[in-house]
Design an enzyme around this catalytic site. Structure first.
Site, PDB file in Angstrom:
ATOM      1  N   ASP A   1       0.825  -1.188   0.021  1.00  0.00           N
ATOM      2  CA  ASP A   1       0.192  -0.078  -0.031  1.00  0.00           C
ATOM      3  C   ASP A   1       0.905   1.224  -0.082  1.00  0.00           C
ATOM      4  O   ASP A   1       1.967   1.158   0.549  1.00  0.00           O
ATOM      5  CB  ASP A   1      -1.011  -0.079   1.310  1.00  0.00           C
ATOM      6  CG  ASP A   1      -1.736  -1.097   1.326  1.00  0.00           C
ATOM      7  OD1 ASP A   1      -2.064  -1.754   0.430  1.00  0.00           O
ATOM      8  OD2 ASP A   1      -2.526  -1.540   2.378  1.00  0.00           O
ATOM      9  N   ARG A   2       0.453   2.330  -0.404  1.00  0.00           N
ATOM     10  CA  ARG A   2       1.178   3.408  -0.648  1.00  0.00           C
ATOM     11  C   ARG A   2       1.748   4.138   0.652  1.00  0.00           C
ATOM     12  O   ARG A   2       2.758   4.419   0.811  1.00  0.00           O
ATOM     13  CB  ARG A   2       0.380   4.793  -1.475  1.00  0.00           C
ATOM     14  CG  ARG A   2       1.036   6.047  -1.368  1.00  0.00           C
ATOM     15  CD  ARG A   2       0.374   6.879  -2.163  1.00  0.00           C
ATOM     16  NE  ARG A   2       1.152   8.157  -2.523  1.00  0.00           N
ATOM     17  CZ  ARG A   2       0.811   8.838  -3.773  1.00  0.00           C
ATOM     18  NH1 ARG A   2      -0.072   8.659  -4.665  1.00  0.00           N
ATOM     19  NH2 ARG A   2       1.465   9.880  -3.912  1.00  0.00           N
TER      20      ARG A   2
END
Length: 238
Positions: free
Chosen positions: A59-60
């Protein structure tokens, strides 16, 4: 310059910093995949487009280890390891409610994604679009003053936002997780891809890669994390 922990003609393992995309999206923001392609192009004087296969993502707002394939053969073999769970991804996380968190356990949920918002939530088994999610966890340490716990998480499935959603659903959201807990926009989630185990796609040798997490949430656990990484390294050498 990407932080590369391993590189050969078939495989690159790099550390993705928090808040950097693994792969480009509609935002047009920079991503680790493009950084590594540029690195390969410049270092090896590659003309034209550079091939680099993305095997898995983070995930970012999450940092940690990510594997990339430099050949299509390696991409196919690594993807098969991921599909069959022969590739093991383990994480360190800092969760809220440390005092009430069990010393160890397994979480089994069904997760469904809202296509409009991208948010994932727990659902009833058999709900439309719901996918099974399993993980196991072990508490490595607790901070009574902050009421947090350092947790070692092993994934048994690989669902979007799985660790963040399942721990939040269990009553222990990750520190600084704005989407599923409490946090500030742009602040890294207290989740790190710390251990990556795979078999080399051509040499067939087992390989273990380690990365100590970074960020304010992990600072109270620096000594425990150091011991954990050392134990993992010793185990990999046996």
């Amino acid at each position: 310059m990407p932080e590369i922990v391993y590189e050969d003609n078939h495989l690159i393992v790099a550390v993705k910093p928090p808040n950097l995309l693994t792969q480009g999206d509609a935002t047009g923001d920079d991503c680790l995949l493009d950084q590594l392609k540029l690195y390969i192009k410049e270092r090896y004087h590659k003309p034209g487009d550079v091939y680099l296969g993305l095997v898995h993502r983070l995930d970012r707002p999450v940092g940690g280890l990510v594997a990339f394939a430099r050949t299509s053969k390696a991409a196919s073999r690594l993807s098969e390891q991921l599909r069959t769970h022969a590739m093991a991804r383990e994480y360190l996380a800092v969760a809220e409610g440390g005092a009430s968190m069990p010393d160890a356990g397994e979480l089994h949920d069904w997760l469904v994604q809202d296509e409009g918002t991208g948010r994932v939530c727990a659902a009833s088994p058999g709900a439309p679009g719901a996918k099974e999610a399993r993980l196991s966890f072990r508490v490595l340490g607790r901070d009574a003053a902050l009421d947090t716990a350092l947790v070692h998480v092993r994934l048994q499935t690989g669902r979007k936002h799985q660790i963040r959603v399942q721990l939040a659903h269990s009553g222990h959201p990750l520190v600084a997780d704005m989407r599923y807990g409490r946090g500030v926009r742009g602040q890294p989630v207290a989740l790190w891809g710390a251990v990556l185990r795979l078999t080399h796609p051509t040499r067939k040798e087992p390989m273990t890669f380690l990365s100590a997490p970074r960020g304010d949430a992990f600072l109270p656990y620096a000594a425990t994390i150091s011991g954990f990484i050392n134990d993992q390294r010793k185990g990999a050498d046996l």
